[in-house]
Design an enzyme around this catalytic site. Structure first.
Site: not given
Ligand code: ADP
Length: 474
Positions: A242, A276
């Site tokens: 990720e 993010c």
């Protein structure tokens, strides 16, 4: 550190500081290759028994951990605010989100179904069986120091894997608190192990190259993710990554600009912009630019930076000096190249905050592709608005990035919403929605934003191998 069911101290320790004040909160053991090997050996020893428990047994441990986590919600949230800096309300929401993964995978554990497949041969049967991948090495970041751990550990345990976790060096205290809770939930010794370290490199290297580890799961920057995937490649370990993002946030001219601006203010400044999935490029149609900027500017100037434990604070500090320098550099670069500064634009040096890494919530408009902020991940509280017109190829502009994590669209036209959704090269798209995340939904990116998914049914698949039996009946 927590290895083979024991809390381990080391002579060497490292300091954990409060990013709002710069003060030391605590010191934690500083582990390296030796401790990582011990932890891997413990996880290997624990694997045969754990991987053959029934999924009902594993589910019960996760349910128990979930209950304990909810009981400790307040204490965990306060610890997170001190260690990581996010305001207490946001920290409480993160603990809830983190607990959601324990509950979700407690439920999913019982649904690790196999399959039977029809054969073209009359006397043949195909059976698909799912098995845990083995011992897992997990590396987690500082920006979501609780939920990124449960998002990995919960599915790994549900699948029947054992785990060695290395949390970020900035936030080991949240990891320690979580492991105390897992210990209280009675998870057998060696099933989960924690190695804290000031220097992540030796620990990461051991996890990626040790033959016992069969899977690496990582959340963090794209650069480090690439490095770990490369290190893990010679042994063809499974990897889940990720990584970074550079989310476009597109406001079409048929959208309500005020509603869209409110959404942008919330998701852009989530965790002080250190998520993010934070929008990095806010594209707004020129026809509705004025009301959009007006609302966003009002929201931004009303934000209050400060110590997250204080009432009314909505913006916490950045993680460190490097983060502050990056944001300062991007804003200065954009201004020098012609961006308009509508709010913020400086470090916050108010009395009491001068030792923390605070940057004022900032609004820039007339941002263009020549500016660093247009292509570099910001990870800070700066909203960069890029006006567009009817003849601009907005989808092409949005897709013009190496990243592919989250994207957002605001429109009231269903056809436009569906077409844009289909054409955007991102793993997650919010359509009039700034929070397309949940333990029940697959989180993850494409392109340089990563591999694999976390949460949802897909999150469990990451920890399972598929095994086929072909059987011929006589
Ligand atoms: P961020 O930009 O979010 O700090 P990083 O990728 O630097 O992202 O950090 C995420 C996690 O990766 C942290 O646990 C950190 O300690 C770890 N990490 C950073 N560099 C390395 C490395 N070279 N090897 C292994 N782990 C690393």
């Amino acid at each position: 550190m927590f290895i083979n069911g024991q809390w381990i101290q080391t002579k060497a320790t490292f300091s954990v500081t409060d990013p709002a004040t710069g003060e030391e909160i605590d010191r934690v053991p500083d582990g390296g290759t030796r401790e990582t090997r011990l932890a891997i050996a413990a996880a290997e020893d624990a694997y045969p028994a754990w991987s053959t428990t029934t999924s009902y047994e594993r589910s019960a441990y996760l349910y128990h951990a979930h209950q304990l986590m909810l009981q400790e919600k307040q204490a965990l949230a306060e610890l997170m605010t001190r260690e990581q800096g996010k305001p207490i309300k946001a920290a409480t929401l993160e603990v809830q989100y983190g607990a959601d993964f324990l509950l979700w995978f407690a439920e999913e554990a019982k649904r690790i179904y196999g399959e039977t497949i029809p054969s073209s041969r009359k006397n043949q049967r195909f059976i698909i069986h799912r098995q845990p991948v083995g011992v897992v090495g997990a590396i987690t970041p500082w920006n979501y120091p609780v939920s990124m751990i449960t998002r990995k550990i919960a599915p790994a345990l549900a699948a029947g894997c054992t785990v060695v976790l290395k949390p970020a060096e900035a936030t080991p205290l949240c990891a320690i608190a979580l492991f105390k809770l897992f210990e209280k939930a009675g998870i057998p010794k060696g099933v989960i192990n924690l190695v804290t370290a000031a220097d992540p490199i030796p620990v990461g290297h051991e996890l990626c190259t040790n033959k016992t580890i069969r899977k690496i799961t990582f959340t963090g920057s794209t650069g480090v993710g690439r490095l770990l995937a490369t290190e893990a490649a010679p042994q063809l370990k499974r990897v889940s990554m990720e990584l970074g993002g550079h989310a476009p946030f597109i406001v079409f001219d048929d959208a309500d600009p005020v509603h869209a601006a409110k959404g942008a203010a919330l998701v852009k400044f989530l965790n002080t912009g250190q998520a993010c999935i934070c929008p990095n490029r806010i594209y707004v149609h020129r026809r509705i630019l004025a009301p959009f900027l007006d609302t966003l500017c009002k929201r931004i100037t009303a934000m209050k930076a400060g110590n997250g434990l204080e009432q009314g604070v909505t913006i916490g500090p950045l993680v460190n000096q490097e983060a502050l320098d990056k944001v300062t550099n991007q804003v200065d670069d954009a201004r020098a190249k012609g961006a308009k500064l509508l709010a913020g634009g400086t470090r916050v040096m108010e009395k009491g905050l001068e030792n923390g890494f605070f940057y004022a919530p900032t609004l820039l408009s007339e941002v263009t592709p020549e500016m660093l902020i247009y292509s570099e991940e910001t990870f800070g509280p700066v909203a960069a608005v890029i006006p567009f017109d009817d003849n601009d190829d907005i989808i092409g502009m949005a897709n013009d990035t190496e990243y592919g994590l989250a994207a957002y669209i605001y429109t009231n036209n269903i056809n436009r919403a569906m077409r844009t959704f289909e054409q955007l090269k991102f793993g997650m798209v919010g359509i009039n929605d700034i929070n397309p995340t949940s333990a029940a939904a697959p989180f993850g990116g494409i392109k340089q934003s990563g591999l694999g998914r976390e949460g949802a049914k897909a999150g469990l698949e990451e920890y399972l191998d598929t095994k086929l039996a072909g059987i011929v009946l006589s």
